[in-house]
Write an enzyme that holds these catalytic residues in place. Sequence first.
Site, PDB file in Angstrom:
ATOM      1  N   LYS A  18     -39.244   7.635 -28.317  1.00 19.06           N
ATOM      2  CA  LYS A  18     -37.909   7.590 -29.149  1.00 19.06           C
ATOM      3  C   LYS A  18     -38.041   7.198 -30.410  1.00 19.06           C
ATOM      4  CE  LYS A  18     -34.140   8.333 -28.792  1.00 19.06           C
ATOM      5  NZ  LYS A  18     -32.587   8.839 -27.755  1.00 19.06           N
ATOM      6  N   GLY A  54     -51.628  -6.618 -16.233  1.00 22.27           N
ATOM      7  CA  GLY A  54     -51.266  -6.657 -14.627  1.00 22.27           C
ATOM      8  C   GLY A  54     -50.619  -8.006 -14.031  1.00 22.27           C
ATOM      9  N   GLU A  72     -51.760  -6.505 -27.986  1.00 19.94           N
ATOM     10  CA  GLU A  72     -50.579  -5.260 -28.675  1.00 19.94           C
ATOM     11  C   GLU A  72     -49.097  -6.393 -28.913  1.00 19.94           C
ATOM     12  OE1 GLU A  72     -51.383  -5.990 -25.526  1.00 19.94           O
ATOM     13  OE2 GLU A  72     -50.383  -5.966 -24.067  1.00 19.94           O
ATOM     14  N   HIS A 124     -52.989 -10.350 -25.277  1.00 20.01           N
ATOM     15  CA  HIS A 124     -52.490  -9.714 -25.464  1.00 20.01           C
ATOM     16  C   HIS A 124     -52.604  -9.055 -26.876  1.00 20.01           C
ATOM     17  CE1 HIS A 124     -50.904  -8.902 -21.668  1.00 20.01           C
ATOM     18  NE2 HIS A 124     -51.523 -10.780 -21.514  1.00 20.01           N
ATOM     19  N   SER A 127     -26.539  18.222 -27.934  1.00 18.22           N
ATOM     20  CA  SER A 127     -24.825  16.586 -27.354  1.00 18.22           C
ATOM     21  C   SER A 127     -24.826  15.890 -28.532  1.00 18.22           C
ATOM     22  CB  SER A 127     -25.680  15.791 -26.248  1.00 18.22           C
ATOM     23  OG  SER A 127     -26.685  14.788 -27.315  1.00 18.22           O
ATOM     24  N   GLY A 128     -25.208  16.209 -29.353  1.00 25.16           N
ATOM     25  CA  GLY A 128     -24.472  15.063 -30.354  1.00 25.16           C
ATOM     26  C   GLY A 128     -25.890  14.425 -30.718  1.00 25.16           C
ATOM     27  N   GLY A 129     -26.487  14.306 -29.635  1.00 25.08           N
ATOM     28  CA  GLY A 129     -27.731  13.164 -30.216  1.00 25.08           C
ATOM     29  C   GLY A 129     -29.216  12.887 -30.594  1.00 25.08           C
ATOM     30  N   VAL A 130     -29.415  12.521 -30.960  1.00 25.23           N
ATOM     31  CA  VAL A 130     -30.812  12.739 -31.701  1.00 25.23           C
ATOM     32  C   VAL A 130     -32.148  13.044 -31.008  1.00 25.23           C
ATOM     33  CG1 VAL A 130     -32.782  11.491 -32.123  1.00 25.23           C
ATOM     34  CG2 VAL A 130     -30.785  10.001 -32.335  1.00 25.23           C
ATOM     35  N   ASP A 131     -31.868  13.107 -29.280  1.00 26.38           N
ATOM     36  CA  ASP A 131     -32.993  13.921 -28.875  1.00 26.38           C
ATOM     37  C   ASP A 131     -32.459  15.066 -28.860  1.00 26.38           C
ATOM     38  OD1 ASP A 131     -33.664  11.499 -28.402  1.00 26.38           O
ATOM     39  OD2 ASP A 131     -33.378  11.325 -26.017  1.00 26.38           O
ATOM     40  N   SER A 132     -31.172  15.891 -28.452  1.00 20.82           N
ATOM     41  CA  SER A 132     -31.143  17.391 -28.257  1.00 20.82           C
ATOM     42  C   SER A 132     -31.193  17.569 -29.311  1.00 20.82           C
ATOM     43  CB  SER A 132     -29.710  17.379 -28.108  1.00 20.82           C
ATOM     44  OG  SER A 132     -28.904  16.976 -28.438  1.00 20.82           O
ATOM     45  N   CYS A 181     -56.263  -8.985 -20.293  1.00 14.98           N
ATOM     46  CA  CYS A 181     -56.124  -9.327 -19.277  1.00 14.98           C
ATOM     47  C   CYS A 181     -56.286  -9.167 -18.132  1.00 14.98           C
ATOM     48  CB  CYS A 181     -54.415 -10.108 -19.626  1.00 14.98           C
ATOM     49  SG  CYS A 181     -53.444 -11.056 -18.873  1.00 14.98           S
ATOM     50  N   TYR A 182     -55.707  -8.525 -17.310  1.00  9.73           N
ATOM     51  CA  TYR A 182     -56.176  -8.326 -16.091  1.00  9.73           C
ATOM     52  C   TYR A 182     -57.101  -7.238 -16.129  1.00  9.73           C
ATOM     53  CZ  TYR A 182     -56.078  -6.554 -11.196  1.00  9.73           C
ATOM     54  OH  TYR A 182     -56.050  -5.863 -10.428  1.00  9.73           O
TER      55      TYR A 182
END
Length: 516
Positions: A372, A58, A174, A172, A226-231, A85-86
Amino acid sequence: MTMADREKVLVFDFGSQYSQLIARRIRELGVYCQIVPHDLPVEQAARAEVRAIVLSGGPASVYRDGAPSMDERVLAAGIPILGICYGMQLLARLLGGKVERRGGQEYGPARLEIEAADGLLAGLADPLDVWMSHGDRVVEMPPGFVRLAGTPDCPIAAMGDAERGLYGVQFHPEVAHTPRGGEILRNLLFRIARCRGGWTMANFIQTSVAEIRQRVGDGRVICALSGGVDSAVVAALLTRAIGKRMTAVFVDNGLLRAGEAEQVCQTFRTEYSLNLHFVDAREEFLSALAGVTDPEEKRKIIGKTFINVFAAEARKLGTFRFLAQGTLYPDVIESVSARGGPSATIKSHHNVGGLPQRLGFELIEPLRELFKDEVRRLGAELGLPQRLLKRQPFPGPGLAVRIIGDVTQDQLDVLRAADSVVQEELARFDGYDGIWQSFAVLLPVKSVGVMGDQRTYENAVAVRVVTSVDGMTADWARLPAELLGRLSARIINEVKGVNRVVYDISSKPPSTIEWE
Ligand code: XMP
């Protein structure tokens, strides 16, 4: 097992830009991980399913007034804790060590000498390449801690109290610049916290399907495709759970790219046997947009028209108790994160998933817990084709924000034709996987040209191709000159009404990816 009692790791978020990355790394190792506010009370943190807690980094200094802290009772709850870290500095401060700003800031790569290659650092050998980014550092460890590793600039770069299961690292683990950071997190999860693992998309499907079935009972669910990945993934998951009691509505707003509507229908109807309802609303959108030139106004009109069309179709299709939508985990955590403060609205992004509460549906958001990349893996596990899962992001308002000025059918035809050339050429380009978005923009600029022996006076098209990790920042793609030449020649030759092509070489910031 339900979602609620699945083993998990919590990330206490102290405002690090890396909090989401920590959670993703832990999930990649097969353990479910959630980001929570840094002051989560012990009653909620010390639950049986919580196997470990990570305190994020942070921007604050632990000894400053008002520095973010945590419920100290969590430290004595017997749960393994890793402070990064923090987070490490906070552990030191709360448990009786000392933190100081001594010497300069340390930012960038460092080489770690390991003192104790067991526990947290088991299996690692020095010098270990790590990534540092800090001003303060621990100069005195709290009682009970031993030094695990250090660098010349930061002698206490890792510390631990194996008895209490408390650990801190100044670097870090990560980030990708700490190449063996994954092993450190793995040691935390499987050696120290004794996690079982098993967070996979196959398991997610099983639990999620069971929960959806239980919640929906014999009710019906509607969703907007919608044609997108999520929907697409939402629709596929719901179909797996409740079959034909799930209806997907695809609204053709006339602002899609060439072949897009057909492609979505083809994929879902024939390859996936989805209950798909197609609505041709092209006229409605076009007349609502007539004469509108302001980008924000366009977005509002498209958003509103979409809601009207969708609601009317839903009424025609019968009674639905539930609406499924593709809200993702990053949207959910923005609201709890220490960084989730208000930021200036640059563009009011309209997404097809964003339907208002007043439509009166109960919401089902099966992707609420997923990042995602997990959604893409889930889609693959559900059998969706890669070409759909790897689709570039496409804005909700579609081609309307790629026609500068007012939107007419003629302009849509010109843009669609120019954009198809960009799509085709880029699809053949070797570096396609590294591209975030590639598209054409129709400019309201006419310029003089010569074709044959004739003077022409026609529109200019801008080609925009960018690289990006998350759409927040972006750079223009350094495409090969031959490819740029081919794009220009083909667009000018094949698209009537265009006699000039320019390549957009602006980065974001200060420009944005879309022109409107
Ligand atoms: P900008 O243009 O803001 O775009 O740099 C960042 C990303 O967001 C997409 N974008 C939108 N997506 N509705 C959307 O769903 C919108 O109104 C919208 N405007 C921009 C853009 O394509 C890029 O990926």
